[in-house]
Design an enzyme around this catalytic site. Structure first.
Site, PDB file in Angstrom:
ATOM      1  N   TYR A 206      11.726  14.220  33.134  1.00  0.00           N
ATOM      2  CA  TYR A 206      11.510  13.789  31.749  1.00  0.00           C
ATOM      3  C   TYR A 206      10.800  12.447  31.718  1.00  0.00           C
ATOM      4  O   TYR A 206      10.853  11.659  32.664  1.00  0.00           O
ATOM      5  CB  TYR A 206      12.829  13.724  30.967  1.00  0.00           C
ATOM      6  CG  TYR A 206      13.729  12.555  31.311  1.00  0.00           C
ATOM      7  CD1 TYR A 206      13.631  11.349  30.612  1.00  0.00           C
ATOM      8  CD2 TYR A 206      14.687  12.647  32.309  1.00  0.00           C
ATOM      9  CE1 TYR A 206      14.466  10.272  30.909  1.00  0.00           C
ATOM     10  CE2 TYR A 206      15.524  11.592  32.620  1.00  0.00           C
ATOM     11  CZ  TYR A 206      15.406  10.402  31.913  1.00  0.00           C
ATOM     12  OH  TYR A 206      16.233   9.341  32.220  1.00  0.00           O
ATOM     13  N   CYS A 207      10.113  12.206  30.600  1.00  0.00           N
ATOM     14  CA  CYS A 207       9.509  10.903  30.324  1.00  0.00           C
ATOM     15  C   CYS A 207       9.937  10.483  28.924  1.00  0.00           C
ATOM     16  O   CYS A 207      11.029  10.849  28.478  1.00  0.00           O
ATOM     17  CB  CYS A 207       7.992  10.953  30.484  1.00  0.00           C
ATOM     18  SG  CYS A 207       7.121  12.125  29.419  1.00  0.00           S
ATOM     19  N   TRP A 208       9.114   9.710  28.238  1.00  0.00           N
ATOM     20  CA  TRP A 208       9.517   9.190  26.928  1.00  0.00           C
ATOM     21  C   TRP A 208       9.596  10.285  25.870  1.00  0.00           C
ATOM     22  O   TRP A 208      10.590  10.428  25.169  1.00  0.00           O
ATOM     23  CB  TRP A 208       8.546   8.096  26.497  1.00  0.00           C
ATOM     24  CG  TRP A 208       8.771   7.569  25.108  1.00  0.00           C
ATOM     25  CD1 TRP A 208       7.939   7.690  24.039  1.00  0.00           C
ATOM     26  CD2 TRP A 208       9.903   6.844  24.634  1.00  0.00           C
ATOM     27  NE1 TRP A 208       8.474   7.078  22.928  1.00  0.00           N
ATOM     28  CE2 TRP A 208       9.687   6.550  23.266  1.00  0.00           C
ATOM     29  CE3 TRP A 208      11.088   6.418  25.231  1.00  0.00           C
ATOM     30  CZ2 TRP A 208      10.601   5.851  22.487  1.00  0.00           C
ATOM     31  CZ3 TRP A 208      12.002   5.712  24.454  1.00  0.00           C
ATOM     32  CH2 TRP A 208      11.760   5.436  23.107  1.00  0.00           C
TER      33      TRP A 208
END
Length: 351
Positions: free
Chosen positions: A94-96
């Site tokens: 995951y990222c932002w």
């Protein structure tokens, strides 16, 4: 052609061998998915640079430079951190917002042959999930609030209750602060507000609604951190246990718990100076002189009688709706045996 799978937040809490947070180190430090490891595809400096290029040059140039940096960083992680994993490795990335950064990492891992998933909506979806939980979970639990003046042994009783198998929410432990003017722990900084809320959410989520949860009476803030509204309101409306402890036992406990001030009177004087405006300067000067002269027992007793106890009386009467019906627990001493017996009695009465 191998590809990665996109999943929703409700599917993200089980079934993965690793959770990879590919945001920058600063984003990770502020808060992250429980158990996630930091594998940034852009450093803090690189992320700031790409953001500047995006605003001052063009989105196309930013994406071009960002892609090159991300590719190099992903290659470094694959070589240094993932090379020993077998084909059965199953990571969640995951990222932002579930966009370019996590998409790039997930694509490469999937192409290698690992069963890779990407969190839809990224950290933002996880954060929304936590905030929703912090609103809903407190209303599903029965709390018992441990009250009592400063030094009466509330935290020690919580620890004894936990040792007896009771469900305990230790706000001061999670906040890394003892919740008063002198409560900042030496050599420790408090977590961010978001991390504090993640820790609270994890604890609340682990509790069984069929059993009560013991919690220490706290104000709206624990150090610099805020207790979420729903939890704070639930605390204020819950049943209470009031501890009454001998003054001398309270003095002894505080001298033990705050021994770092005994070793560093200058630090205590600095904290006492923050009371300016609440008391006559002559009173504060006298307390500071007692610290400098190592007059610890009379200083602690004076602070309890003149500062902490009046503050407790003001806040407890108006802050907790069921205080007038509180069960009283008398603690003549704060030794482990006395606390263990008190905890046994409470657990037995409430079972």
């Amino acid at each position: 052609m191998p590809t990665f799978k996109t999943i929703e937040i409700t599917q993200a809490f089980h079934g993965f061998d690793a959770v990879l947070d590919v945001r920058s180190p600063a984003e990770y430090a502020d808060d992250h998915f429980p158990g996630a490891i930091s594998v940034p595809v852009l450093s803090d400096e690189q992320r700031a640079h790409i953001g500047t290029v995006y605003k001052q040059v063009s989105p196309f140039e930013a994406k071009k430079q960002g892609a090159a940096l991300i590719a190099r960083n992903i290659a470094r992680h694959v070589e240094a951190r993932f090379s020993n994993h077998t084909t059965h490795w199953h990571p969640l990335v995951y990222c932002w917002r579930g966009g370019m950064r996590s998409g790039a990492m997930a694509h490469v891992l999937a192409q290698i042959g690992w069963k890779t998933s990407q969190l839809e909506g990224g950290y933002k979806s996880y954060r929304r999930h936590v905030l929703a939980g912090l609103e809903a979970l407190p209303t599903s639990l029965e709390f018992c609030v441990i009250t009592g003046p400063t030094g009466s042994g509330k935290t020690r009783l919580l620890h004894a209750l936990a040792a007896e198998g009771a469900q305990v929410l230790d706000l001061e432990k999670l906040a890394q602060h003892r919740g008063s003017l002198l409560g900042k722990l030496p050599g420790q900084s408090q977590p961010s507000q978001k991390t504090f809320e993640t820790l609270l959410w994890q604890a609340l989520h682990s509790f069984k609604p069929s059993r009560r949860v013991y919690i220490e009476a706290e104000s709206r803030k624990v150090g610099e951190l805020y207790v979420p509204d729903a939890l704070h309101a639930r605390m204020r409306a819950s049943g209470c246990v009031r501890i009454e402890t001998d003054l001398h036992a309270r003095v002894d406990q505080l001298m033990y718990d705050y021994a770092h001030f005994l070793r560093d009177p200058v630090l205590l004087v600095e904290r006492l100076a923050m009371l300016k405006g609440l008391y006559p300067q002559a009173v504060i000067n006298r307390w500071c002189d007692m610290a400098r002269q190592n007059e610890w027992e009379p200083l602690v007793e004076a602070l309890l009688v003149q500062h902490y106890d009046p503050a407790y009386s003001r806040s407890s009467g108006s802050g907790f709706g069921q205080m007038q019906h509180a069960q009283c627990v008398q603690l003549g001493a704060l030794d482990p045996e006395t606390l263990q017996q008190a905890a046994k009695n409470l657990v037995g009465e409430h079972s």
